[in-house]
Scaffold this motif. Structure first.
Motif, PDB file in Angstrom:
ATOM      1  N   THR A  94       0.724  -1.278   0.111  1.00 11.99           N
ATOM      2  CA  THR A  94       0.096  -0.139   0.156  1.00 11.99           C
ATOM      3  C   THR A  94       0.842   1.293   0.083  1.00 11.99           C
ATOM      4  OG1 THR A  94       0.021   0.128   2.482  1.00 11.99           O
ATOM      5  CG2 THR A  94      -1.748  -1.048   1.105  1.00 11.99           C
ATOM      6  N   ARG A  99      -4.266   3.128  -0.186  1.00  9.72           N
ATOM      7  CA  ARG A  99      -4.930   2.494   0.814  1.00  9.72           C
ATOM      8  C   ARG A  99      -6.306   2.517   0.986  1.00  9.72           C
ATOM      9  NH1 ARG A  99      -1.913   2.327   6.434  1.00  9.72           N
ATOM     10  NH2 ARG A  99      -0.412   1.933   4.570  1.00  9.72           N
ATOM     11  N   GLN A 103      -9.031  -0.533   0.628  1.00 14.20           N
ATOM     12  CA  GLN A 103     -10.192  -0.555   1.671  1.00 14.20           C
ATOM     13  C   GLN A 103     -11.578  -0.763   0.619  1.00 14.20           C
ATOM     14  OE1 GLN A 103      -9.169   2.142   4.527  1.00 14.20           O
ATOM     15  NE2 GLN A 103      -8.499   0.723   5.758  1.00 14.20           N
ATOM     16  N   VAL A 116      -1.923  -3.221   9.835  1.00 14.98           N
ATOM     17  CA  VAL A 116      -1.803  -2.144   9.128  1.00 14.98           C
ATOM     18  C   VAL A 116      -0.179  -1.464   9.197  1.00 14.98           C
ATOM     19  CG1 VAL A 116      -2.407   0.261   8.489  1.00 14.98           C
ATOM     20  CG2 VAL A 116      -4.010  -1.243   8.867  1.00 14.98           C
ATOM     21  N   ILE A 121      -1.092  -3.625   4.097  1.00 18.23           N
ATOM     22  CA  ILE A 121      -2.032  -3.973   5.018  1.00 18.23           C
ATOM     23  C   ILE A 121      -2.139  -5.702   4.992  1.00 18.23           C
ATOM     24  CG2 ILE A 121      -3.357  -2.032   4.856  1.00 18.23           C
ATOM     25  CD1 ILE A 121      -5.446  -3.274   3.196  1.00 18.23           C
TER      26      ILE A 121
END
Length: 162
Positions: A94, A99, A103, A116, A121
């Motif tokens: 990431t 990021r 997600q 994280v 991640i």
């Protein structure tokens, strides 16, 4: 063809080794294997996903497994109504800019973010093989650092009326 075989076995030293050795000697390719204790003391359950070339191979495999000491019961549940799941941990590269995108992409898969770090991640996903494969393919363009998969575990769905 992919077959899902379950075996109920005595929880004894060397059982897994004897069974995988049998499969190797017969040139059966094991795609995944899971083993875990059951609620019954001294009994474990194994789930194998094996690539077999014919129905005769499945019958032959079941007969060979049933001959093994410590094996109590063997079933080919491939063509039955089953509940099957696999767990995968996926570590993805990431950056600050990627990021939020990652997600939002993984959210529909009902994943959990376990760790994280500055540049990665770690994602946990549980589901069928196709769901796990789909998520891995979705995050692959970001860069996968590592993947760890448990293999499929399954049993026959209860079909009794409620």
């Amino acid at each position: 063809m992919r077959h899902i075989i379950t075996a109920t076995v005595e929880d004894a030293s060397g059982v897994l080794n004897r069974i995988t050795g049998l499969l190797a000697r017969r040139s059966f390719n094991i795609e995944s294997i899971t083993v875990g204790k059951t609620t019954e003391e001294g009994i474990s359950k194994m789930t194998f996903v094996v690539d077999l070339d014919s129905a005769n191979s499945a019958e032959q495999l079941i007969k060979q497994l049933n001959k093994q000491i410590h094996v109590l019961k063997v079933n080919d549940i491939t063509h039955q109504d089953i509940v099957a799941r696999e767990l995968a941990l996926i570590k993805v590269k990431t950056s600050k800019s990627s990021r939020a995108e990652i997600q939002s992409l993984i959210e529909p898969f009902r994943t959990r973010i376990l760790d994280v770090a500055r540049n990665s991640i770690t994602i946990e996903v549980t589901g069928g093989l196709s769901k796990v494969d789909a998520l891995i393919n979705l995050v692959k363009p970001f860069g996968i650092i590592e993947v760890s998969r448990t293999g499929l575990t399954a049993f026959v769905r209860d079909t009794s009326s409620k």
